[in-house]
Design a protein around this motif. Structure first.
Motif, mmCIF file in Angstrom:
data_model
loop_
_atom_site.group_PDB
_atom_site.id
_atom_site.type_symbol
_atom_site.label_atom_id
_atom_site.label_comp_id
_atom_site.label_asym_id
_atom_site.label_seq_id
_atom_site.Cartn_x
_atom_site.Cartn_y
_atom_site.Cartn_z
ATOM 1 N N PHE A 98 48.079 46.413 54.698
ATOM 2 C CA PHE A 98 46.741 46.193 55.241
ATOM 3 C C PHE A 98 46.102 44.947 54.617
ATOM 4 C CE2 PHE A 98 42.154 46.824 55.369
ATOM 5 C CZ PHE A 98 41.952 47.166 56.698
ATOM 6 N N ILE A 99 46.257 44.784 53.305
ATOM 7 C CA ILE A 99 45.684 43.618 52.620
ATOM 8 C C ILE A 99 46.341 42.330 53.099
ATOM 9 C CG2 ILE A 99 45.429 42.487 50.373
ATOM 10 C CD1 ILE A 99 45.201 45.239 49.109
ATOM 11 N N SER A 100 47.654 42.345 53.251
ATOM 12 C CA SER A 100 48.377 41.125 53.637
ATOM 13 C C SER A 100 48.002 40.643 55.030
ATOM 14 C CB SER A 100 49.884 41.366 53.566
ATOM 15 O OG SER A 100 50.287 42.328 54.531
ATOM 16 N N ILE B 135 38.879 37.007 53.370
ATOM 17 C CA ILE B 135 38.652 38.406 52.991
ATOM 18 C C ILE B 135 39.762 38.906 52.076
ATOM 19 C CG2 ILE B 135 38.388 40.754 53.894
ATOM 20 C CD1 ILE B 135 37.278 39.571 56.449
ATOM 21 N N LYS B 136 40.969 38.461 52.345
ATOM 22 C CA LYS B 136 42.134 38.938 51.602
ATOM 23 C C LYS B 136 42.016 38.671 50.102
ATOM 24 C CE LYS B 136 46.027 37.574 53.251
ATOM 25 N NZ LYS B 136 47.183 36.695 53.554
ATOM 26 N N GLY B 137 41.612 37.454 49.742
ATOM 27 C CA GLY B 137 41.553 37.097 48.326
ATOM 28 C C GLY B 137 40.623 37.989 47.532
ATOM 29 N N TYR B 138 39.449 38.256 48.101
ATOM 30 C CA TYR B 138 38.479 39.110 47.404
ATOM 31 C C TYR B 138 39.021 40.524 47.233
ATOM 32 C CZ TYR B 138 34.435 42.170 46.867
ATOM 33 O OH TYR B 138 33.575 43.150 46.438
ATOM 34 N N VAL B 139 39.591 41.090 48.301
ATOM 35 C CA VAL B 139 40.087 42.470 48.244
ATOM 36 C C VAL B 139 41.210 42.593 47.218
ATOM 37 C CG1 VAL B 139 41.198 44.300 49.569
ATOM 38 C CG2 VAL B 139 39.404 42.921 50.626
ATOM 39 N N ALA B 140 42.103 41.610 47.190
ATOM 40 C CA ALA B 140 43.234 41.674 46.262
ATOM 41 C C ALA B 140 42.774 41.615 44.808
ATOM 42 C CB ALA B 140 44.211 40.544 46.556
ATOM 43 N N THR B 141 41.750 40.794 44.525
ATOM 44 C CA THR B 141 41.273 40.671 43.143
ATOM 45 C C THR B 141 40.562 41.933 42.656
ATOM 46 O OG1 THR B 141 39.231 39.633 43.950
ATOM 47 C CG2 THR B 141 41.035 38.175 43.293
ATOM 48 N N MET B 142 40.089 42.767 43.569
ATOM 49 C CA MET B 142 39.408 44.004 43.182
ATOM 50 C C MET B 142 40.384 45.122 42.829
ATOM 51 S SD MET B 142 36.340 43.063 43.215
ATOM 52 C CE MET B 142 35.535 44.631 42.940
ATOM 53 N N ASN B 143 41.677 44.918 43.088
ATOM 54 C CA ASN B 143 42.728 45.881 42.720
ATOM 55 C C ASN B 143 42.432 47.302 43.200
ATOM 56 O OD1 ASN B 143 44.273 43.913 41.310
ATOM 57 N ND2 ASN B 143 42.929 44.145 39.529
ATOM 58 N N LEU C 194 44.028 53.286 50.210
ATOM 59 C CA LEU C 194 43.779 52.577 51.460
ATOM 60 C C LEU C 194 42.305 52.638 51.839
ATOM 61 C CD1 LEU C 194 44.890 51.029 53.872
ATOM 62 C CD2 LEU C 194 45.431 53.232 54.960
ATOM 63 N N ASP C 195 41.664 53.755 51.561
ATOM 64 C CA ASP C 195 40.236 53.875 51.876
ATOM 65 C C ASP C 195 39.409 52.860 51.083
ATOM 66 O OD1 ASP C 195 40.712 55.889 53.667
ATOM 67 O OD2 ASP C 195 40.339 57.514 52.231
ATOM 68 N N GLN C 196 39.720 52.683 49.807
ATOM 69 C CA GLN C 196 39.020 51.679 49.000
ATOM 70 C C GLN C 196 39.246 50.270 49.558
ATOM 71 O OE1 GLN C 196 40.330 52.084 44.955
ATOM 72 N NE2 GLN C 196 39.284 54.046 44.634
ATOM 73 N N THR C 197 40.454 50.023 49.997
ATOM 74 C CA THR C 197 40.785 48.715 50.556
ATOM 75 C C THR C 197 39.959 48.428 51.802
ATOM 76 O OG1 THR C 197 43.047 48.973 49.734
ATOM 77 C CG2 THR C 197 42.667 47.278 51.398
ATOM 78 N N ILE C 198 39.807 49.414 52.647
ATOM 79 C CA ILE C 198 39.033 49.240 53.877
ATOM 80 C C ILE C 198 37.563 48.967 53.565
ATOM 81 C CG2 ILE C 198 38.259 50.401 55.974
ATOM 82 C CD1 ILE C 198 40.944 51.948 55.922
ATOM 83 N N VAL C 199 37.014 49.699 52.595
ATOM 84 C CA VAL C 199 35.613 49.498 52.210
ATOM 85 C C VAL C 199 35.396 48.085 51.665
ATOM 86 C CG1 VAL C 199 33.813 50.228 50.605
ATOM 87 C CG2 VAL C 199 35.185 51.941 51.794
ATOM 88 N N LEU C 200 36.294 47.618 50.813
ATOM 89 C CA LEU C 200 36.178 46.273 50.243
ATOM 90 C C LEU C 200 36.292 45.196 51.321
ATOM 91 C CD1 LEU C 200 38.357 46.736 47.024
ATOM 92 C CD2 LEU C 200 35.868 46.488 47.130
#
Length: 233
Positions: free
Chosen positions: A99-101, A107-115, A119-125
């Motif tokens: 999903f991140i890739s 958007i991708k860079g910010y989500v990846a840095t938040m670790n 999947l639910d956390q990834t969607i929210v970020l």
């Protein structure tokens, strides 16, 4: 919800099959026998939804966000369910990284840095970063519109309050064209005693101006004698 034993799922599902689906299932039983529940789900999807494993994997791997995070998520979850039909061993980490890739670069860079860990956390970020990016773009667009609405500065051509036709009446003459007169020391003393102008024969007073302007040269006694000799010759 009452859990259904695995061996009862297929017979129970066959009860709800009607018309063409019922005929198809009876034909499948005669050819291949009673399938398991996981086999039945794949068979039904292939028969009625034209589901193909290779195509599903290809679409899932090529999936990218092209519009909003919401639209991307809808298609992602659809392909996720299809992937799980063929391979139930795929875990949440696999789907989270996929999903991140597929997110947009901003958007991708910010989500990846938040670790994120789920999947639910990834969607929210992803949705949070999308809102920030959209707000920034709106601000930039508004600034551009404001700059375009401002009229460009044009300096006013300020003309002179009045025009003058004044021309100086005095025209300086060439020094070479003016008459020259040589004064000896005796002549200088005589003019001084009589309070006469050195340049003309008129009386001198403060603010005096010669009516006829001449160029005078004062000579020493030796220069005066030489000048007189030249005049005699």
């Amino acid at each position: 919800m009452i859990p259904i034993p695995e061996e009862q799922k297929v017979p129970l599902a066959s009860v709800y099959m009607q018309a063409k689906a019922e005929l198809w299932f009876q034909g499948h039983l005669e050819k291949s026998g009673m399938p398991s529940w996981s086999e039945l789900t794949i068979i039904i999807l292939r028969r009625f939804e034209d589901l193909d494993y290779e195509r599903v994997v290809y679409e899932f791997n090529m999936l990218r966000q092209e519009t909003t995070v919401h639209e991307y998520l809808i298609r992602f979850e659809e392909l996720e369910s299809h992937m799980l039909i063929f391979n139930k061993n795929l875990d949440e980490t696999f789907f989270m990284m996929k999903f991140i890739s597929g997110l947009k670069e901003e958007i991708k860079g910010y989500v990846a840095t938040m670790n994120p860990t789920t999947l639910d956390q990834t969607i929210v970020l992803a949705r949070r970063q999308e809102n920030i990016v959209n707000a920034l773009l709106r601000k930039i667009n508004q600034q551009q519109k404001n700059n375009q609405s401002k009229a460009p500065f044009k300096p006013q051509n300020k003309s002179l309050p009045y025009k003058t036709s004044f021309k100086p009446s005095f025209k300086p003459r060439d020094e070479a064209s003016q008459p020259r007169r040589f004064l000896t020391e005796a002549e200088v003393r005589a003019r001084k005693e009589k309070n006469l102008c050195y340049k003309c024969d008129e009386p001198y007073s403060p603010g005096h101006r010669c009516r006829i302007r001449q160029v005078h040269m004062m000579l020493s006694e030796e220069e005066a004698k030489a000048y007189e000799e030249l005049k005699i010759r």
